[in-house]
Write a protein that holds these residues in place. Structure first.
Motif, PDB file in Angstrom:
ATOM      1  N   GLU A 139       0.784  -1.069  -0.011  1.00  0.00           N
ATOM      2  CA  GLU A 139      -0.190  -0.039   0.049  1.00  0.00           C
ATOM      3  C   GLU A 139       0.678   1.380  -0.022  1.00  0.00           C
ATOM      4  OE1 GLU A 139      -3.136   0.342   3.113  1.00  0.00           O
ATOM      5  OE2 GLU A 139      -3.688  -2.031   2.573  1.00  0.00           O
ATOM      6  N   TRP A 140       2.145   1.260   0.703  1.00  0.00           N
ATOM      7  CA  TRP A 140       2.677   2.625   0.830  1.00  0.00           C
ATOM      8  C   TRP A 140       4.092   2.450   0.176  1.00  0.00           C
ATOM      9  CZ3 TRP A 140      -0.702   5.993   2.468  1.00  0.00           C
ATOM     10  CH2 TRP A 140      -1.563   5.618   3.378  1.00  0.00           C
ATOM     11  N   PHE A 141       4.773   1.332  -0.087  1.00  0.00           N
ATOM     12  CA  PHE A 141       5.869   1.322  -0.410  1.00  0.00           C
ATOM     13  C   PHE A 141       6.145   0.312  -1.661  1.00  0.00           C
ATOM     14  CE2 PHE A 141      10.445   0.664  -0.695  1.00  0.00           C
ATOM     15  CZ  PHE A 141      11.064   1.865  -0.977  1.00  0.00           C
ATOM     16  N   SER A 142       5.798   0.727  -2.950  1.00  0.00           N
ATOM     17  CA  SER A 142       6.056  -0.312  -3.920  1.00  0.00           C
ATOM     18  C   SER A 142       6.960   0.157  -4.852  1.00  0.00           C
ATOM     19  CB  SER A 142       4.645  -0.537  -4.641  1.00  0.00           C
ATOM     20  OG  SER A 142       4.479  -1.644  -5.142  1.00  0.00           O
ATOM     21  N   PRO A 143       8.242   0.088  -4.723  1.00  0.00           N
ATOM     22  CA  PRO A 143       9.156   0.642  -5.538  1.00  0.00           C
ATOM     23  C   PRO A 143       9.079  -0.059  -6.996  1.00  0.00           C
ATOM     24  CG  PRO A 143      10.309  -0.919  -4.056  1.00  0.00           C
ATOM     25  CD  PRO A 143       8.596  -0.878  -3.908  1.00  0.00           C
ATOM     26  N   ASP A 144       9.871   0.646  -8.113  1.00  0.00           N
ATOM     27  CA  ASP A 144       9.790   0.074  -9.454  1.00  0.00           C
ATOM     28  C   ASP A 144      10.884  -1.248  -8.959  1.00  0.00           C
ATOM     29  OD1 ASP A 144      11.443  -0.277 -11.730  1.00  0.00           O
ATOM     30  OD2 ASP A 144      10.278   1.021 -12.437  1.00  0.00           O
ATOM     31  N   PRO A 145      11.070  -2.395  -9.626  1.00  0.00           N
ATOM     32  CA  PRO A 145      12.030  -3.308  -9.410  1.00  0.00           C
ATOM     33  C   PRO A 145      13.486  -3.015  -9.864  1.00  0.00           C
ATOM     34  CG  PRO A 145       9.979  -4.501 -10.376  1.00  0.00           C
ATOM     35  CD  PRO A 145       9.626  -2.870 -10.300  1.00  0.00           C
ATOM     36  N   GLU A 146      13.363  -2.034 -10.980  1.00  0.00           N
ATOM     37  CA  GLU A 146      14.666  -1.635 -11.499  1.00  0.00           C
ATOM     38  C   GLU A 146      15.259  -0.754 -10.326  1.00  0.00           C
ATOM     39  OE1 GLU A 146      14.748  -0.109 -15.388  1.00  0.00           O
ATOM     40  OE2 GLU A 146      13.442  -1.698 -16.022  1.00  0.00           O
ATOM     41  N   GLU A 147      14.341   0.072  -9.908  1.00  0.00           N
ATOM     42  CA  GLU A 147      14.925   0.908  -8.675  1.00  0.00           C
ATOM     43  C   GLU A 147      15.437   0.372  -7.605  1.00  0.00           C
ATOM     44  OE1 GLU A 147      12.723   3.582  -5.413  1.00  0.00           O
ATOM     45  OE2 GLU A 147      12.045   4.033  -7.560  1.00  0.00           O
ATOM     46  N   LEU A 148      14.873  -0.949  -7.297  1.00  0.00           N
ATOM     47  CA  LEU A 148      15.268  -1.811  -6.166  1.00  0.00           C
ATOM     48  C   LEU A 148      16.697  -2.467  -6.344  1.00  0.00           C
ATOM     49  CD1 LEU A 148      14.470  -2.532  -3.110  1.00  0.00           C
ATOM     50  CD2 LEU A 148      13.075  -4.427  -4.298  1.00  0.00           C
ATOM     51  N   ALA A 149      16.739  -2.755  -7.737  1.00  0.00           N
ATOM     52  CA  ALA A 149      18.041  -3.543  -8.203  1.00  0.00           C
ATOM     53  C   ALA A 149      19.035  -2.325  -8.129  1.00  0.00           C
ATOM     54  CB  ALA A 149      17.723  -4.062  -9.587  1.00  0.00           C
ATOM     55  N   GLU A 150      18.791  -1.308  -8.372  1.00  0.00           N
ATOM     56  CA  GLU A 150      19.867  -0.129  -8.394  1.00  0.00           C
ATOM     57  C   GLU A 150      20.283   0.046  -7.011  1.00  0.00           C
ATOM     58  OE1 GLU A 150      20.481   4.688  -9.156  1.00  0.00           O
ATOM     59  OE2 GLU A 150      19.021   3.432 -10.496  1.00  0.00           O
ATOM     60  N   TYR A 151      19.388  -0.006  -6.190  1.00  0.00           N
ATOM     61  CA  TYR A 151      19.628   0.228  -4.375  1.00  0.00           C
ATOM     62  C   TYR A 151      20.568  -0.828  -4.110  1.00  0.00           C
ATOM     63  CZ  TYR A 151      18.675   0.988   0.493  1.00  0.00           C
ATOM     64  OH  TYR A 151      18.952   1.242   1.743  1.00  0.00           O
ATOM     65  N   PHE A 152      20.557  -2.137  -4.659  1.00  0.00           N
ATOM     66  CA  PHE A 152      21.422  -3.055  -4.257  1.00  0.00           C
ATOM     67  C   PHE A 152      22.636  -3.234  -4.983  1.00  0.00           C
ATOM     68  CE2 PHE A 152      17.391  -4.030  -1.596  1.00  0.00           C
ATOM     69  CZ  PHE A 152      18.283  -4.301  -0.405  1.00  0.00           C
ATOM     70  N   SER A 153      22.647  -2.383  -6.173  1.00  0.00           N
ATOM     71  CA  SER A 153      23.731  -2.770  -7.078  1.00  0.00           C
ATOM     72  C   SER A 153      25.045  -2.486  -6.077  1.00  0.00           C
ATOM     73  CB  SER A 153      23.431  -1.475  -8.105  1.00  0.00           C
ATOM     74  OG  SER A 153      24.756  -1.606  -8.936  1.00  0.00           O
ATOM     75  N   PRO A 154      26.083  -3.268  -6.829  1.00  0.00           N
ATOM     76  CA  PRO A 154      27.432  -3.234  -6.228  1.00  0.00           C
ATOM     77  C   PRO A 154      28.049  -1.716  -6.426  1.00  0.00           C
ATOM     78  CG  PRO A 154      27.444  -5.098  -7.396  1.00  0.00           C
ATOM     79  CD  PRO A 154      26.113  -4.699  -7.658  1.00  0.00           C
ATOM     80  N   GLN A 155      27.520  -1.060  -7.519  1.00  0.00           N
ATOM     81  CA  GLN A 155      27.945   0.211  -7.593  1.00  0.00           C
ATOM     82  C   GLN A 155      27.375   1.268  -6.798  1.00  0.00           C
ATOM     83  OE1 GLN A 155      26.842  -1.686 -10.507  1.00  0.00           O
ATOM     84  NE2 GLN A 155      29.259  -2.413 -10.778  1.00  0.00           N
ATOM     85  N   THR A 156      26.321   1.104  -6.150  1.00  0.00           N
ATOM     86  CA  THR A 156      25.644   2.081  -5.301  1.00  0.00           C
ATOM     87  C   THR A 156      26.269   2.245  -3.861  1.00  0.00           C
ATOM     88  OG1 THR A 156      23.411   1.454  -6.549  1.00  0.00           O
ATOM     89  CG2 THR A 156      23.520   2.633  -4.327  1.00  0.00           C
ATOM     90  N   LYS A 157      26.672   3.384  -3.762  1.00  0.00           N
ATOM     91  CA  LYS A 157      27.377   3.676  -2.545  1.00  0.00           C
ATOM     92  C   LYS A 157      26.373   3.982  -1.320  1.00  0.00           C
ATOM     93  CE  LYS A 157      31.001   5.277   0.016  1.00  0.00           C
ATOM     94  NZ  LYS A 157      31.684   3.982   0.737  1.00  0.00           N
ATOM     95  N   LEU A 158      25.777   3.046  -0.588  1.00  0.00           N
ATOM     96  CA  LEU A 158      24.616   3.292   0.436  1.00  0.00           C
ATOM     97  C   LEU A 158      25.114   4.240   1.543  1.00  0.00           C
ATOM     98  CD1 LEU A 158      23.129  -0.366   0.420  1.00  0.00           C
ATOM     99  CD2 LEU A 158      22.354   1.901  -0.418  1.00  0.00           C
ATOM    100  N   TRP A 159      24.465   5.130   1.833  1.00  0.00           N
ATOM    101  CA  TRP A 159      24.842   6.239   2.797  1.00  0.00           C
ATOM    102  C   TRP A 159      25.091   5.691   4.018  1.00  0.00           C
ATOM    103  CZ3 TRP A 159      21.713   7.444   7.175  1.00  0.00           C
ATOM    104  CH2 TRP A 159      20.746   6.976   7.198  1.00  0.00           C
ATOM    105  N   PHE A 160      24.403   4.714   4.784  1.00  0.00           N
ATOM    106  CA  PHE A 160      24.807   4.200   5.825  1.00  0.00           C
ATOM    107  C   PHE A 160      26.078   3.392   6.157  1.00  0.00           C
ATOM    108  CE2 PHE A 160      21.515   1.579   3.845  1.00  0.00           C
ATOM    109  CZ  PHE A 160      22.036   0.270   3.805  1.00  0.00           C
ATOM    110  N   ILE A 161      26.793   3.105   5.134  1.00  0.00           N
ATOM    111  CA  ILE A 161      27.933   2.255   5.091  1.00  0.00           C
ATOM    112  C   ILE A 161      29.074   3.292   5.395  1.00  0.00           C
ATOM    113  CG2 ILE A 161      29.523   0.806   3.971  1.00  0.00           C
ATOM    114  CD1 ILE A 161      26.774  -0.213   2.552  1.00  0.00           C
TER     115      ILE A 161
END
Length: 159
Positions: free
Chosen positions: A137-159
């Motif tokens: 209902e509240w958080f349905s991301p695009d699967p591509e957006e989700l794949a980008e979030y977990f991509s090895p190239q993405t530098k996640l802010w909390f790391i």
């Protein structure tokens, strides 16, 4: 303190001590090293204990456990690829109102949007149903957006 010391201490005591917690919270190089280590090696027992310990600290009245540390521990657990761990990560998101609002929901869906929804639909406990409802209902991301979030190239802010 390094990863070998942390893991050896954990496997000898089945505990993650305060000194280790402080190092993980305050040493950006160690945080990055932990993520890189768990991208290649698996120690799910440690990852679950780390997240459980961080959740427990967060839930204490004066718990000094920032949401970004919960997200780091959740990400590490998600790297192990066990779909049922989405419920443990949901527990971290649901630890209190601030984490509920500020915790990246993408972490719950480490196995993929559709896979997570399918798993949660098979669960009957309240926590799973709340997570499923929230995602649908509240958080349905695009699967591509989700794949980008977990991509090895993405530098996640909390790391």
């Amino acid at each position: 303190m390094n990863i070998d010391t942390i893991l050896n201490d954990f496997h000898q005591t089945n505990n993650i001590g305060e000194e280790t917690i402080n190092h993980i919270k305050n040493d950006p190089e160690l945080r990055a090293a932990l993520v890189n280590y768990f991208k290649q090696q698996h120690d799910r027992e440690f990852a679950i204990k780390l997240l459980d310990t961080f959740i427990e600290i967060r839930k204490q009245p004066n718990g000094d456990m920032p949401a970004e540390d919960l997200m780091l521990a959740s990400y590490i657990l998600g790297l192990h690829g066990h779909i049922e761990d989405c419920l443990k990560i949901w527990e971290a998101k649901y630890a209190d109102f601030d984490t509920y609002c500020g915790f990246d929901t993408q972490l719950v869906m480490f196995a993929g949007l559709h896979e997570t929804i399918q798993f949660l639909e098979t669960q009957t406990n309240d926590s799973a149903q709340k997570a499923l409802e929230y995602i649908k209902e509240w958080f349905s991301p695009d699967p591509e957006e989700l794949a980008e979030y977990f991509s090895p190239q993405t530098k996640l802010w909390f790391i």
